[in-house]
Design an enzyme around this catalytic site. Structure first.
Site, short mmCIF file in Angstrom:
data_model
loop_
_atom_site.label_atom_id
_atom_site.label_comp_id
_atom_site.label_asym_id
_atom_site.label_seq_id
_atom_site.Cartn_x
_atom_site.Cartn_y
_atom_site.Cartn_z
N VAL A 103 35.17 32.41 34.43
CA VAL A 103 34.63 33.54 33.66
C VAL A 103 33.55 34.25 34.48
O VAL A 103 32.70 33.60 35.08
CB VAL A 103 34.08 33.06 32.29
CG1 VAL A 103 33.04 31.96 32.43
CG2 VAL A 103 33.52 34.23 31.49
N SER A 104 33.63 35.56 34.53
CA SER A 104 32.65 36.40 35.22
C SER A 104 32.52 35.98 36.69
O SER A 104 33.51 35.94 37.40
CB SER A 104 31.31 36.33 34.48
OG SER A 104 30.45 37.34 34.89
N TRP A 105 31.32 35.61 37.16
CA TRP A 105 31.15 35.15 38.55
C TRP A 105 32.09 33.98 38.83
O TRP A 105 32.68 33.87 39.92
CB TRP A 105 29.70 34.74 38.77
CG TRP A 105 29.35 34.27 40.14
CD1 TRP A 105 28.85 35.01 41.17
CD2 TRP A 105 29.43 32.92 40.64
NE1 TRP A 105 28.64 34.22 42.28
CE2 TRP A 105 28.98 32.94 41.98
CE3 TRP A 105 29.85 31.70 40.09
CZ2 TRP A 105 28.93 31.78 42.76
CZ3 TRP A 105 29.81 30.56 40.88
CH2 TRP A 105 29.35 30.61 42.20
N THR A 129 36.28 39.23 34.59
CA THR A 129 35.98 39.12 36.01
C THR A 129 36.71 40.20 36.81
O THR A 129 37.35 41.08 36.23
CB THR A 129 36.34 37.70 36.50
OG1 THR A 129 35.75 37.48 37.77
CG2 THR A 129 37.85 37.51 36.56
#
Length: 276
Positions: A103-105, A129
């Site tokens: 998730v995300s980074w 992401t």
């Protein structure tokens, strides 16, 4: 989320000389295991409300070096350094082949792991992401607030800027933001900077076509940090990907935890039946 126990039992594991804080959650006899790569600056405690909704899957989560209870390394690292250490940790846990979620980074780290160790992965799930440097950036005001870990060390600051950064339901749910920031066990500033540097200049854009794994991409429709168009870029580059939009902002993994967990379990177990 409010009133739940957010503590997670963890253990210290060492890979390539670096200590990692690692959590193994869910039934030990589960037939599928998810390697969970969290967002920047976020300790394992922050994903407790999410992982509690998995019913038939084991999850391996961790604090990236410099976050939570994982000590900050002596020098900066790249995603490829982390994937080699994670591969070692999975070996030590006897995890075998895993389903990778980021998730995300952590989505960048998940993409790198799927590329470096594709034979050890059943599926890939990416949430909120992008493919790194080659992406459509978020709002500049929002990105400027991501340059420091202050939102994780100052709950009042999180409440002040959280709605602008994350969008979606958190704009109306201050209690969720408060619980999220209180659950955080932030690392030091150097550890946060190392995480930023790991993704600096990095992109998966050119190697994504070589990842043949079944892939589920989930993007928030109202995400000011990672606009949903980045999901379309990922879908076009990944040869076996499906894109789904979630009616929320960047933090839909928490605001719609049960729905998202159910969808991921459905995806990885459907793929298991197809592969059988």
């Amino acid at each position: 989320m409010k009133g739940q126990t957010l503590e997670i039992k963890t253990q210290t594991m060492t890979a390539m000389g670096q200590d990692w804080n690692v959590a193994v959650l869910g039934p030990a006899d589960a037939d599928r295991t998810i390697l969970l790569c969290n967002g920047i600056g976020a300790s394992v405690e922050t994903i407790r409300p999410f992982v509690d909704h998995f019913k038939r899957t084991r999850l391996i989560a961790f604090d990236v070096p410099g976050v939570g209870r994982s000590p900050t390394p002596f020098s900066p690292y790249r995603f490829s350094n982390l994937t080699r250490m994670l591969d070692d940790i999975l070996d030590q846990l006897g995890a075998g082949i895993v389903d990778v979620f980021g998730v995300s980074w952590g989505g960048g780290l998940a993409q790198q792991f799927a590329f470096d160790f594709q034979k050890r992965c059943h599926t890939l799930t990416l949430a909120a992401t992008a493919p790194g440097m080659i992406m459509v950036p978020g709002n500049l005001s929002v990105l400027s607030k991501m340059a420091t870990p202050k939102r994780y060390t100052d709950p009042e600051y999180m409440l002040k800027v959280g709605a602008e950064i994350y969008g979606g339901e958190v704009a109306f749910n201050k209690e969720l933001l408060k619980d999220h920031s209180m659950a955080m066990k932030a690392g030091d500033t150097r550890g946060y900077i190392y995480q930023l540097l790991a993704g600096a200049g990095w992109t998966s854009y050119f190697f994504l076509p070589r990842i043949k794994l079944p892939t589920l991409i989930l993007m928030g429709e109202d995400d000011p940090l990672v606009p949903p168009v980045n999901g379309r870029i990922l879908e076009k580059r990944l040869p076996n990907a499906t894109l789904e939009l979630v009616d929320c902002g960047h933090m839909f993994v928490l605001t719609q935890a049960e729905r998202v967990a159910d969808r991921i379990e459905e995806f990885i177990h459907e793929e298991a039946m197809i592969a059988a």
